[in-house]
Design an enzyme around this catalytic site. Structure first.
Site, PDB file in Angstrom:
ATOM      1  N   HIS A  84       0.808  -1.329   0.005  1.00 40.31           N
ATOM      2  CA  HIS A  84      -0.045   0.152  -0.075  1.00 40.31           C
ATOM      3  C   HIS A  84       0.824   1.092   0.123  1.00 40.31           C
ATOM      4  CE1 HIS A  84      -3.517   2.398   0.385  1.00 40.31           C
ATOM      5  NE2 HIS A  84      -3.716   2.315   1.617  1.00 40.31           N
ATOM      6  N   HIS A  98      -2.047  -1.296 -11.285  1.00 39.34           N
ATOM      7  CA  HIS A  98      -2.808  -0.804 -10.110  1.00 39.34           C
ATOM      8  C   HIS A  98      -4.149  -1.862 -10.102  1.00 39.34           C
ATOM      9  CE1 HIS A  98      -5.963   1.619  -8.052  1.00 39.34           C
ATOM     10  NE2 HIS A  98      -4.838   2.169  -7.536  1.00 39.34           N
ATOM     11  N   ASP A 149       2.533   6.272  -7.229  1.00 34.86           N
ATOM     12  CA  ASP A 149       3.949   5.934  -6.823  1.00 34.86           C
ATOM     13  C   ASP A 149       5.050   6.129  -7.687  1.00 34.86           C
ATOM     14  OD1 ASP A 149       2.520   5.596  -3.913  1.00 34.86           O
ATOM     15  OD2 ASP A 149       2.254   3.646  -4.849  1.00 34.86           O
TER      16      ASP A 149
END
Length: 460
Positions: free
Chosen positions: A292, A339, A394
């Protein structure tokens, strides 16, 4: 005349600063009855309608894509990406109020948006910003505890513990113990949520200063600065461009619908009527996981190791591709790509890329990130083991923070947590408004599934 003076005095004392527009709580009071009636009607007239099913693969696969949660604050489309109360990221960048001379939205604005579903005015955001500044400040026992943490304790562990230590401040606990009516639970939950959001920048900054700088916070909260700028000053940064980056970062990381680990955990713990502090601390423990929030620090570490492997110089796409294939063939992944829901480039990646193109186009690390963006989707498509070969949020945030001097990778998830608190606590307020019950799904065993799939009932 006396009524006007009394009103003005009230506005001043409540942080309204003579604004005639409704405060956040006043606007919620206006909105809530209609929303409650809408949900009541849906449950009464359509309570037996099926909105989703669950396959055996989904039961064993993390309940991915199973429609079983209600989250008011945001929704995630596989092709389009996140919408905050119906607004895309570009729309938020355009419509939400900004700091004087700034180009990026203020996180206070998205806090208002997530709670009310409405774009606030500049005056409303300014009032909310001042209210958060007034709520800031940590009890001595919390600052002492953070300063006593061992250096090797991960900053996310420190964050979760510090939030728990603030729980003695909970207004919901006091109201609940005093017998407050259920339909008023949301009011003290809102107060707790605003309190903890206001205090988180100082918590995070103290963790940063104590862990990495062996120093203390020298900046005192300035009511004339916005939430992000005050945070940066406490971290020790004064760059106006970095203020802009932090506003963008803290806005786009706030929410990602309700099924992700940090959001779902906060909701789950909150469904037991745990207060905002207990619920958020649990959510932060989920955010700390490598799958996460911890991913953003892993992406930057991977990118910098790749940069070193390439000799800290620009290389051709062919050379870069060979290096990436080498890792994949050795069983390693390319972090920052793919994702659970998205099937296109994450719009949160895109807006960070646009920021970098504007502010740091020649930065070597950004240029490598851009080149990775060019070659990796095709490589992952050929590799054939991912449904989404495109970058997520990210893949970019680390190189921006690195550029402005915030180079402590282990701290990056704390920034994520400070932002994510806005979304998950806004959802918790709405859980209280709508009276959501304790979450209690039914679990089954592998033996039950084996029996069921071979029964006549499964064939219906």
């Amino acid at each position: 005349m006396f009524a006007r003076l009394a009103r003005a005095n009230y506005l001043k004392n409540s942080g309204r600063y003579f604004s005639t527009e409704p405060t956040l709580k006043e606007r919620l009071v206006q909105i809530i009855p209609g929303k409650i009636e809408q949900v009541k009607q849906l449950k009464t007239e359509h309570g037996d309608k099926i909105i989703g099913t669950c396959t055996v693969a989904q039961a064993y696969g993390g309940m991915r894509s199973v429609k079983s949660l209600v989250t008011e604050t945001s929704s995630l489309d596989p092709e389009e990406g996140i919408r905050f109360r119906g607004l895309t990221i570009p729309e938020c960048q355009e419509k939400l109020p900004k700091a004087p001379g700034g180009a990026e939205p203020l996180p206070e604005g998205i806090l208002w948006l997530l709670l009310t579903g409405e774009v606030p005015t500049e005056s409303q955001v300014k009032t909310l910003s001042k209210d958060l500044a007034k709520r800031a400040g940590l009890p001595k026992h919390v600052t002492s505890m953070i300063k006593a943490f061992p250096e090797q304790m991960h900053p996310m562990s420190q964050l979760a513990a510090a939030i728990l230590a603030l729980q003695g401040e909970s207004k919901f606990v006091k109201a609940y113990n005093d017998g407050v009516k259920k339909d008023k639970y949301w009011e003290s939950t809102l107060e707790d949520s605003l309190d903890v959001i206001a205090k988180l920048p100082e918590v995070a900054a103290l963790i940063y200063q104590n862990t990495y700088k062996k120093s203390d916070i020298t900046h005192k909260i300035d009511e004339n600065l916005d939430w992000s700028a005050n945070f940066n000053r406490m971290l020790g940064y004064t760059s106006k461009d970095f203020d802009e980056l932090m506003r963008l970062y803290l806005t786009i990381h706030t929410d990602h619908e309700g099924g992700n680990v940090s959001a779902h955990t906060t909701h789950l713990v909150g469904s037991a009527l745990s207060d905002s502090y207990l619920s958020l601390s649990a959510g932060m423990c989920g955010l700390a996981g490598p799958l996460h929030g911890l991913a953003n620090q892993e992406v930057l570490s991977w990118t910098m190791k790749l940069q070193e492997k390439l000799g800290n110089k620009e290389v051709s796409n062919e050379v870069l591709s060979e290096a990436i294939w080498e890792g994949l063939n050795a069983g390693r992944v390319v972090p920052g790509f793919g994702h659970a829901v998205l099937r296109k480039t994450d719009p949160r990646y895109t807006c960070q890329r646009e920021f970098a193109l504007k502010h740091l186009p020649q930065d070597p690390l950004f240029k490598l990130v851009s080149q990775i963006y060019e070659v990796v989707p095709d490589i992952l498509t050929k590799h054939g083991k991912t449904k989404n070969p495109y970058p997520n949020v990210d893949a970019h945030s680390g190189c921006l923070l690195q550029y402005y001097g915030l180079k402590e990778h282990n701290f990056y998830t704390v920034l994520f947590g400070v932002s994510r608190a806005i979304g998950v606590l806004s959802s918790l307020v709405w859980d209280r408004i709508l009276g959501h019950p304790i979450e209690r799904p039914k679990s089954v065993t592998t033996e039950w599934i084996s029996s069921y799939v071979n029964s006549d009932q499964s064939k219906k």
